[in-house]
Design a protein around this motif. Structure first.
Motif, mmCIF file in Angstrom:
data_model
loop_
_atom_site.group_PDB
_atom_site.id
_atom_site.type_symbol
_atom_site.label_atom_id
_atom_site.label_comp_id
_atom_site.label_asym_id
_atom_site.label_seq_id
_atom_site.Cartn_x
_atom_site.Cartn_y
_atom_site.Cartn_z
ATOM 1 N N ASP A 170 0.834 -1.207 0.000
ATOM 2 C CA ASP A 170 0.000 0.000 0.000
ATOM 3 C C ASP A 170 0.865 1.252 0.000
ATOM 4 O O ASP A 170 0.567 2.233 -0.691
ATOM 5 C CB ASP A 170 -0.987 -0.005 1.169
ATOM 6 N N GLU A 171 1.975 1.220 0.738
ATOM 7 C CA GLU A 171 2.901 2.355 0.716
ATOM 8 C C GLU A 171 3.500 2.534 -0.675
ATOM 9 O O GLU A 171 3.668 3.670 -1.142
ATOM 10 C CB GLU A 171 4.016 2.138 1.734
ATOM 11 N N ALA A 172 3.824 1.427 -1.345
ATOM 12 C CA ALA A 172 4.377 1.519 -2.701
ATOM 13 C C ALA A 172 3.383 2.170 -3.653
ATOM 14 O O ALA A 172 3.749 2.984 -4.512
ATOM 15 C CB ALA A 172 4.764 0.130 -3.202
ATOM 16 N N VAL A 173 2.102 1.835 -3.497
ATOM 17 C CA VAL A 173 1.060 2.432 -4.346
ATOM 18 C C VAL A 173 0.962 3.928 -4.101
ATOM 19 O O VAL A 173 0.952 4.742 -5.042
ATOM 20 C CB VAL A 173 -0.292 1.733 -4.103
ATOM 21 N N TRP A 174 0.903 4.340 -2.820
ATOM 22 C CA TRP A 174 0.828 5.773 -2.527
ATOM 23 C C TRP A 174 2.092 6.486 -2.982
ATOM 24 O O TRP A 174 2.024 7.626 -3.491
ATOM 25 C CB TRP A 174 0.603 6.007 -1.033
ATOM 26 N N ASN A 175 3.249 5.848 -2.814
ATOM 27 C CA ASN A 175 4.503 6.463 -3.269
ATOM 28 C C ASN A 175 4.495 6.667 -4.778
ATOM 29 O O ASN A 175 4.999 7.684 -5.281
ATOM 30 C CB ASN A 175 5.694 5.600 -2.872
ATOM 31 N N ALA A 176 3.944 5.696 -5.508
ATOM 32 C CA ALA A 176 3.879 5.844 -6.967
ATOM 33 C C ALA A 176 3.027 7.046 -7.345
ATOM 34 O O ALA A 176 3.346 7.776 -8.298
ATOM 35 C CB ALA A 176 3.328 4.572 -7.600
ATOM 36 N N CYS A 177 1.967 7.266 -6.586
ATOM 37 C CA CYS A 177 1.120 8.440 -6.850
ATOM 38 C C CYS A 177 1.844 9.731 -6.476
ATOM 39 O O CYS A 177 1.828 10.714 -7.237
ATOM 40 C CB CYS A 177 -0.185 8.331 -6.073
ATOM 41 N N ASP A 178 2.491 9.743 -5.314
ATOM 42 C CA ASP A 178 3.113 10.966 -4.810
ATOM 43 C C ASP A 178 4.430 11.291 -5.503
ATOM 44 O O ASP A 178 4.671 12.432 -5.919
ATOM 45 C CB ASP A 178 3.361 10.843 -3.303
ATOM 46 N N MET A 179 5.311 10.304 -5.624
ATOM 47 C CA MET A 179 6.662 10.530 -6.139
ATOM 48 C C MET A 179 6.718 10.497 -7.662
ATOM 49 O O MET A 179 7.526 11.208 -8.272
ATOM 50 C CB MET A 179 7.623 9.467 -5.598
ATOM 51 N N LEU A 180 5.866 9.674 -8.267
ATOM 52 C CA LEU A 180 5.957 9.463 -9.710
ATOM 53 C C LEU A 180 4.806 10.093 -10.473
ATOM 54 O O LEU A 180 4.740 9.983 -11.694
ATOM 55 C CB LEU A 180 6.003 7.955 -10.009
ATOM 56 N N GLN A 181 3.880 10.701 -9.730
ATOM 57 C CA GLN A 181 2.684 11.307 -10.330
ATOM 58 C C GLN A 181 1.866 10.317 -11.154
ATOM 59 O O GLN A 181 1.208 10.674 -12.146
ATOM 60 C CB GLN A 181 3.054 12.527 -11.197
ATOM 61 N N ALA A 182 1.911 9.052 -10.759
ATOM 62 C CA ALA A 182 1.036 8.065 -11.382
ATOM 63 C C ALA A 182 -0.389 8.303 -10.890
ATOM 64 O O ALA A 182 -0.603 8.760 -9.758
ATOM 65 C CB ALA A 182 1.483 6.649 -11.026
ATOM 66 N N SER A 183 -1.361 7.992 -11.731
ATOM 67 C CA SER A 183 -2.738 8.025 -11.257
ATOM 68 C C SER A 183 -2.954 6.842 -10.320
ATOM 69 O O SER A 183 -2.196 5.856 -10.345
ATOM 70 C CB SER A 183 -3.706 7.933 -12.436
ATOM 71 N N LEU A 184 -3.990 6.907 -9.498
ATOM 72 C CA LEU A 184 -4.269 5.794 -8.595
ATOM 73 C C LEU A 184 -4.544 4.520 -9.393
ATOM 74 O O LEU A 184 -4.097 3.432 -9.003
ATOM 75 C CB LEU A 184 -5.451 6.125 -7.691
ATOM 76 N N ALA A 185 -5.244 4.652 -10.507
ATOM 77 C CA ALA A 185 -5.521 3.473 -11.333
ATOM 78 C C ALA A 185 -4.222 2.857 -11.846
ATOM 79 O O ALA A 185 -4.046 1.632 -11.815
ATOM 80 C CB ALA A 185 -6.438 3.844 -12.496
#
Length: 374
Positions: free
Chosen positions: A312-327
């Motif tokens: 779950d932290e990796a998912v949030w990090n991808a959104c925050d650090m990499l500007q990935a969408s949640l999807a």
């Protein structure tokens, strides 16, 4: 049967509204509009938030205070799986890093027993080593890094083992060996390697399809020496694991890799060690003491030693650090690893016929709630 719904449900990479999942006997029976839920069917409505497929982590060395190299037994596997399930990982490959043959055999036996016992989420096993390059060993014990052993083919061919992932160094493994692993049903990835571009391409022609923690424990990507990373980014078919913890790889480097290959070929992995899902501040790996400082696992000399990351932290990090969408982040944590391991007919998406591995992510919160199947 029951209906499960929320404000948003991930379908075909998009968040859909006014939709429900019909769940029966642990599987998704159908996906229907709210008005089409059969009469008298109990409905579990989670409200504002997102229903997503459960995460699938293909690189889990430990968690909940347990290192699998020290506890290659069903109880150790259960402890690790339970620790990660609380963070959304409903499927995983318990991972054994380089060790002696006896421990490898015990791990294989334990995985078979864990699956026979029905321990939730155990999809198979990941042998990260021992067929690696000692020059890129990281924290792997060089005393156990060795050349290919014929008996390994028999070990991974156990019928109850499930999906098998093998990380090896292509320059230390002949294409015939890689081909034999693939013929035995294993998925093969490059890692802890100094392979050249040409050696990596030869391994891919022999059946290698993955790259373990891309960028880490491999030579850099250079203009005239693309190496393993160049071969990985060039390939349309290869899958890459990414550790998005802010320590292993710079965010700009990760973003460039994802843009080169898309979320359908990039997987989030944790490379989790015992501190994941626990409060441990130190643990032992072989003969070394590993310290945890602000979430970073490292030896006394600063060498990274896995992570304390949860999915779950990796998912949030991808959104925050990499500007990935949640999807996109959820896809990299679920559908993509399932496709990599050939399990996309079982898990990874919210589709009829697949396992009812479902997460609810409340709107505006940084937590996940595994949904208990009917």
């Amino acid at each position: 049967m029951k209906a499960v719904t929320a404000q948003h449900i991930l379908q075909d990479g998009q968040w859909r509204k006014d939709t429900a999942l019909l769940v029966s006997s642990g599987r998704i029976a159908d996906v229907v509009a709210l008005q089409d839920i059969p009469a008298e069917t109990p409905c579990q409505d989670f409200g504002p938030g997102f229903l997503a497929p459960g995460f699938f982590d293909v690189q889990v060395n430990g968690g909940g205070g347990v290192l699998l190299n020290d506890r290659p037994d069903p109880d150790g596997i259960r402890t690790v799986a339970n620790a990660h399930r609380k963070h959304g990982t409903t499927s995983l490959l318990p991972t054994l890093i380089t060790d002696c043959w006896d421990v490898m055999q015990r791990m294989a036996d334990a995985i078979c027993e864990a699956r026979q016992q029905g321990i939730p989420g155990i999809r198979g096993v990941h042998f990260e080593g021992p067929y690696l390059n000692p020059d890129r060993k990281g924290v792997h014990d060089p005393a156990h890094i060795r050349a290919f052993e014929e008996k390994f083919i028999d070990l991974i061919s156990a019928p109850d083992l499930g999906a098998v992932l093998v990380t090896l160094a292509p320059e230390k493994a002949a294409p015939d060996f890689i081909g034999a692993l693939v013929a035995a049903g294993a998925t093969v990835a490059a890692g802890h390697t100094n392979a050249t571009y040409e050696q990596t391409r030869a391994a891919m022609q022999a059946g290698l399809t993955g790259f373990t923690h891309l960028y880490n424990a491999m030579p850099p990507f250079l203009s005239r020496e693309p190496g393993v990373i160049g071969a990985a980014l060039e390939s349309d078919a290869g899958f890459c694991g990414l550790i998005v913890d802010g320590f292993h790889v710079h965010a700009a480097t990760l973003k460039a890799a994802i843009r080169a290959k898309s979320a359908s070929r990039m997987m989030l992995v944790t490379d989790a060690m015992p501190p994941a899902g626990s409060n441990l501040k130190t643990f032992r790996l072989g003969g070394q003491e590993i310290h945890v400082s602000n979430g970073r696992c490292h030896t006394a000399d600063g060498t990274l030693a896995g992570s304390s990351l949860t999915m779950d932290e990796a998912v949030w990090n991808a959104c925050d650090m990499l500007q990935a969408s949640l999807a996109e982040a959820v896809i990299m944590a679920s559908a993509t690893p399932a496709a990599f391991m050939g399990l996309d007919h079982q898990i990874g998406q919210l589709k009829p016929g697949l396992a009812a591995d479902i997460l609810f992510m409340p709107e505006g919160e940084r937590r996940v709630i595994p949904v208990e199947p009917a």
